[in-house]
Design an enzyme around this catalytic site. Structure first.
Site, PDB file in Angstrom:
ATOM      1  N   ASP A  12      -3.617   3.329  14.737  1.00  0.00           N
ATOM      2  CA  ASP A  12      -2.825   3.736  13.507  1.00  0.00           C
ATOM      3  C   ASP A  12      -3.701   5.188  12.874  1.00  0.00           C
ATOM      4  OD1 ASP A  12      -5.095   3.551  11.737  1.00  0.00           O
ATOM      5  OD2 ASP A  12      -4.035   1.720  10.556  1.00  0.00           O
ATOM      6  N   ARG A  28       1.140  -1.628  -0.376  1.00  0.00           N
ATOM      7  CA  ARG A  28      -0.115  -0.032  -0.590  1.00  0.00           C
ATOM      8  C   ARG A  28       0.633   1.263  -0.028  1.00  0.00           C
ATOM      9  NH1 ARG A  28      -5.312   1.304   4.072  1.00  0.00           N
ATOM     10  NH2 ARG A  28      -3.552   1.615   5.869  1.00  0.00           N
TER      11      ARG A  28
END
Length: 538
Positions: A455, A175
């Site tokens: 996160d 990603r």
């Protein structure tokens, strides 16, 4: 905060118009070769202006939404695409079964553990799970270079334990950072390169041929997309890269995260734009909740309750996941489930069993709904998630499962979640957001806090909730109105046990984000300026 003017020593073989800034790392010599930099420069020159125009279009659309000059709906001009019968290209063989995917940062030991975890795939995350220091980004690329070639190893000096890859490992998916970020350490004609193009381009330049030679391919997760136009830009990047690197057409494959509210109205269109290279869509639930607040946050009728009360069974989130499954399966694409934020709890068996039970229930819900796979953040949860999908999915996926008959309306996607707003919720948001920002500024992008893996996405929910509650002067527990003075008081009280330069910066940044009239679209944008100042001045 402005950047230091310090530059790396002149490099004689840099392609014309390219400049490197900041510290020089040992890994750069092998990665940032003249040919690799020339390739990165070509991507930025070809696509950089269009990327910036698309970001401007996001800002303009948000202004219209805030002014009630536009409402979110399925685009009338693409009704023919939604009505027509078409399917995407079949997925490659090693992406047919994705029932459990593990995600994590691009740190060396974590990459090895994730690839060895027993999951079907591992998403190596340069975005929400990584703090984009130059060292992290470059070393992450080196780690993946070694992982692709199966030469990666790690010796832990503290435990004395050594780590190597098993014979059988998860499929690697990368990603890159989102379209909104730049990589300030590399400029092209005086402009910082797109972080998306840097992360994608460097990985595909060095690893695409090797992955294809080994029977896999260059696979990507694409984050933070808001429209079909942004998906079309990625398609053109893929096509240009395949041509420049002499790769077979369609060898670059992607899964798109539907983690913004605007993108939920263009799922068909995103699949269509990427139909020769896309594999599926993913319910990026935490970023999606953040995007709901960010997109509709100025509406007095869309005030979101405490973060813990907003679950995937909330009507709007349930509609979102149902629409994603239905859309994907109609087009032959995988409908991937979201992240389980809970992680194993050490030294507390009752708390650990409760965490496992929550993960099990979440994954059983996703499997029963028709998802083709799901995400976990810790190797200890792979078995739980796999068992949930094994129980209802004997084949590699559920793409052929009959589709539900019900249609999902635009209104259904915009139902405000129900619940209460509490002082405890406010204080929880403060603790999580500031501790996460502190860790991020220290170079850590994935942080275990209070038995959850936090996160950037979950930190975004925290800061955006506080901004919205303050903007609307909500009542906490029906007793106290949230004001700037009360926010300052709560921050001071919650942070009394924390000290250090980065905590002071994290507190300052958090308050700036919450007290701003128009908060920045992503906390990583102003936080990156802080990060660069530390990086360039270190």
């Amino acid at each position: 905060m402005t950047l230091s003017s310090s530059l790396m020593p002149p490099v004689s073989d840099l392609p014309p118009g390219l400049a490197l800034r900041g510290p020089t790392l040992p890994e750069q010599a092998a990665l940032l070769t003249t040919d690799a930099l020339a390739f990165l420069g070509s991507l930025e020159r070809r696509f950089g202006i269009r990327r910036r125009r698309l970001l401007a279009a996001r800002t303009e659309r948000q202004a219209r939404l805030d002014a009630h000059e536009e409402v979110l709906d399925f685009p009338a001009e693409t009704a023919d695409i939604r009505a027509a019968d078409w399917t995407i290209a079949p997925p490659p063989a090693d992406l047919q079964d994705r029932r459990v995917e593990i995600t994590g940062p691009v740190e060396r030991k974590m990459i090895i553990n994730a690839l060895n975890s027993g999951a079907k795939a591992f998403m190596a995350d340069f975005e929400d799970a990584s703090s984009p220091t130059w060292a992290t980004m470059i070393q992450g690329q080196q780690n993946l270079f070694d992982a692709v070639r199966r030469t990666i190893d790690y010796h832990d000096p503290q435990s004395g334990k050594s780590y190597r890859l098993n014979d059988q490992t998860a499929v690697l998916i990368v990603r890159p950072r989102g379209w909104h970020m730049t990589e300030a350490h590399l400029t092209v004609d005086g402009t910082a390169i797109s972080a998306s193009l840097f992360d994608f381009g460097l990985f595909v330049f060095h690893n695409a041929r090797e992955l294809l030679r080994r029977g896999s391919g260059p696979y990507f997760y694409l984050p933070k997309i808001e429209s079909r136009h942004e998906a079309a830009l990625w398609r053109e990047v893929f096509d240009a890269s395949e041509q420049a690197l002499d790769l077979p057409a369609g060898s670059i494959r992607a899964t798109v995260l539907i983690e913004t509210l605007p993108a939920a109205f263009e799922m068909d269109e995103i699949l269509y734009e990427l139909r020769d290279s896309i594999v599926g869509l993913n319910c990026g639930r935490w970023d999606y909740i953040f995007s709901m607040i960010k997109t509709l946050g100025k509406r007095a009728d869309f005030i979101v309750p405490d973060r813990a009360q907003v679950t995937m069974t909330s009507p709007a989130l349930l509609a979102y996941s149902q629409l994603l499954i239905k859309t994907c399966h109609r087009r032959g694409a995988h409908a991937m489930g979201g992240m389980a934020a809970h992680i194993p709890v050490r030294n507390d068996d009752a708390a650990n069993q409760a965490a496992f039970a929550r993960v099990r229930a979440d994954k059983e819900r996703e499997a029963a709904a028709g998802h083709d796979g799901t995400w976990v953040a810790h190797p200890g949860l792979v078995g739980i998630a796999q068992a949930a999908f094994d129980a209802v999915m004997p084949g590699p996926n559920q793409v052929a499962r009959p589709l539900p008959d019900s249609d999902i309306s635009a209104a259904a996607l915009q139902q405000p979640p129900q619940g209460t707003i509490t002082e405890a919720g406010l204080r929880s948001n403060i603790r999580v957001a500031i501790q996460y920002l502190n860790a991020w500024l220290c170079g850590q992008g994935c942080v275990p806090l209070y038995h959850l893996m936090e996160d950037a996405a979950t930190a975004e929910i925290c800061r955006m909730q506080v901004w919205q509650w303050l903007h609307h002067r909500v009542s906490l527990d029906g007793l106290h109105t949230l004001t700037p003075a009360l926010l300052h008081q709560c921050v001071a009280e919650e942070m009394t046990t924390f000290t250090g330069e980065k905590f002071a910066a994290a507190c300052s940044l958090f308050l700036d984000l919450c007290l701003s009239d128009s908060p920045p679209p992503f906390l990583t944008l102003p936080a990156y300026d802080y990060l660069l100042a530390y990086d360039f001045l270190a």
